[in-house]
Design an enzyme around this catalytic site. Structure first.
Site, mmCIF file in Angstrom:
data_model
loop_
_atom_site.group_PDB
_atom_site.id
_atom_site.type_symbol
_atom_site.label_atom_id
_atom_site.label_comp_id
_atom_site.label_asym_id
_atom_site.label_seq_id
_atom_site.Cartn_x
_atom_site.Cartn_y
_atom_site.Cartn_z
ATOM 1 N N ALA A 99 0.874 -1.169 0.000
ATOM 2 C CA ALA A 99 0.000 0.000 0.000
ATOM 3 C C ALA A 99 0.911 1.217 0.000
ATOM 4 O O ALA A 99 1.691 1.416 0.935
ATOM 5 C CB ALA A 99 -0.901 -0.008 1.226
ATOM 6 N N SER A 100 0.850 2.011 -1.039
ATOM 7 C CA SER A 100 1.756 3.155 -1.166
ATOM 8 C C SER A 100 1.532 4.153 -0.036
ATOM 9 O O SER A 100 0.462 4.219 0.571
ATOM 10 C CB SER A 100 1.543 3.845 -2.509
ATOM 11 O OG SER A 100 1.779 2.957 -3.574
#
Length: 392
Positions: A99-100
């Site tokens: 998840a950035s």
């Protein structure tokens, strides 16, 4: 218990939003703040994530506080290792999905310049959070998200449904998906080449926004706009590093794939320090990556070679040519060079480095790229009429 957990999650989300509104160049627009609240990040993370450089497993059921802090920190969170095949405590883990960091997520969403009504394709669904934010902003019917990993696609589809947003989730290779008339294409994985079908799939004036990587350096964002002649052209932007698109991965090791028994390298010396080209200067590395698009490097510290403290290996991605530059730990030049193969790679590196210094040491945002519908890539410095030289 559920009410208490919900209050804790909402408080963590408010804290993150406050930090984003302080650290981003501009506070989130009202539409993105609404999406932030309507598409909670924690709803898209699996119960087990991997934290830190050591990729230590963190299980929500065992350490819920640590897990929630990771969910609402402005940092990436690894959500899959080894393409879904965790080797266990004694194995070698490497990240294959994350998840950035929320800061880069919302910076990229702002760079899309959405006004409402745009047709968007996202490449790299991952957890589904980015697709959820887009669908909240535009409506699910206008958003298609493509994920090559069937398990990740299924998990993202379920997470999106759980909060009531429904973009089209497609399982497949995002570089090969046929599309037309798109207003925006945004990738959440880096590319070494912009897929031709992205360029041909854009409507006039449409935008491609993708993280960029060369074998030399993973760094930067490339924002292209479709032109009337069918090409897409635009500038690079700094401060981003994403995992490479799976279809463009290479897996090369010096002593497995490049250096082989029986090779007789040619020796010479160089005044150019290997640390100048493969050190901490990201501007130099970015420029070399554009000029040497099929060349990569690796450091070997403490090799079993008399008088050598560190050795820089440079090789082509087809493993046919290589160079090694030795640092004996003393100050200053010359440095010993060994080269093998049809190309004299260190000469190419020297030429690329000297072009960069002669151009005034430009940074990533000074460069741009033009991509034709046939897939030809032409990097340029400051404006399209000034192409970057290619070596090799």
């Amino acid at each position: 218990m559920t009410s208490s957990r919900g209050a804790t999650e909402r408080a963590a989300a408010r804290g993150l939003l406050s930090r984003l509104n302080t650290t981003l160049p501009q506070p989130l627009a009202a539409e993105w703040q609404a999406a932030f609240h309507g598409v909670p990040r924690h709803a898209f993370l699996p119960d087990v994530v991997w934290l830190g450089d050591g990729l230590t497993p963190c299980d929500r059921r065992e350490t819920p506080g640590v897990w929630l802090r990771a969910a609402y920190d402005d940092a990436p969170v690894v959500t899959q290792v080894n393409d879904g095949d965790d080797p266990g405590p004694g194995g070698d883990r490497w990240p294959s999905c994350s998840a950035s960091a929320p800061g880069i997520v919302f910076r990229m969403l702002a760079m899309l310049d959405l006004e409402g009504g745009e047709r968007v394709m996202e490449v790299g669904t991952g957890t589904g959070w980015n697709a959820g934010l887009l669908a909240h902003r535009l409506g699910g019917s206008l958003v298609t998200t493509v994920e090559v990993d069937a398990d990740l696609a299924a998990r993202a589809r379920a997470s999106l449904a759980s909060i009531g947003v429904h973009p089209h989730v497609v399982t497949g290779d995002g570089g090969l998906v046929e599309a037309s008339g798109l207003d925006r294409i945004v990738a959440t994985c880096s590319v070494r080449r912009v897929p031709r079908r992205w360029v041909t799939g854009l409507a006039p004036g449409g935008v491609i926004l993708t993280p960029w990587e060369s074998p030399w350096l993973c760094y930067g964002l490339l924002r292209l706009t479709a032109r009337a002649d069918g090409c897409a052209s635009g500038r690079f932007h700094p401060h981003a590093a994403f995992m490479l698109m799976r279809g463009q991965r290479t897996s090369l090791r010096v002593f497995r794939d490049v250096v082989r028994d029986g090779q007789t390298p040619a020796g010479s010396t160089t005044p150019l320090s290997p640390w100048e080209v493969a050190g901490e200067d990201w501007a130099a590395g970015f420029s070399l990556g554009l000029q040497l698009p099929d060349v990569w490097w690796a450091w070997h510290h403490g090799p079993d070679v008399a008088g050598v403290r560190s050795r820089l290996w440079v090789a082509t991605t087809d493993a046919t040519s290589w160079a090694a530059v030795d640092d004996d730990g003393t100050a200053g030049a010359p440095f010993t060079v060994w080269q093998h193969g049809p190309r004299r790679l260190w000469r190419e590196v020297e030429a690329a480095y000297h072009w960069w210094t002669g151009a005034g040491r430009p940074g990533p945002s000074d460069f741009g790229m033009t991509v034709t519908p046939e897939g030809r890539h032409t990097p340029w410095l400051r404006q399209p009429g000034h192409p970057v030289p290619r070596h090799g």
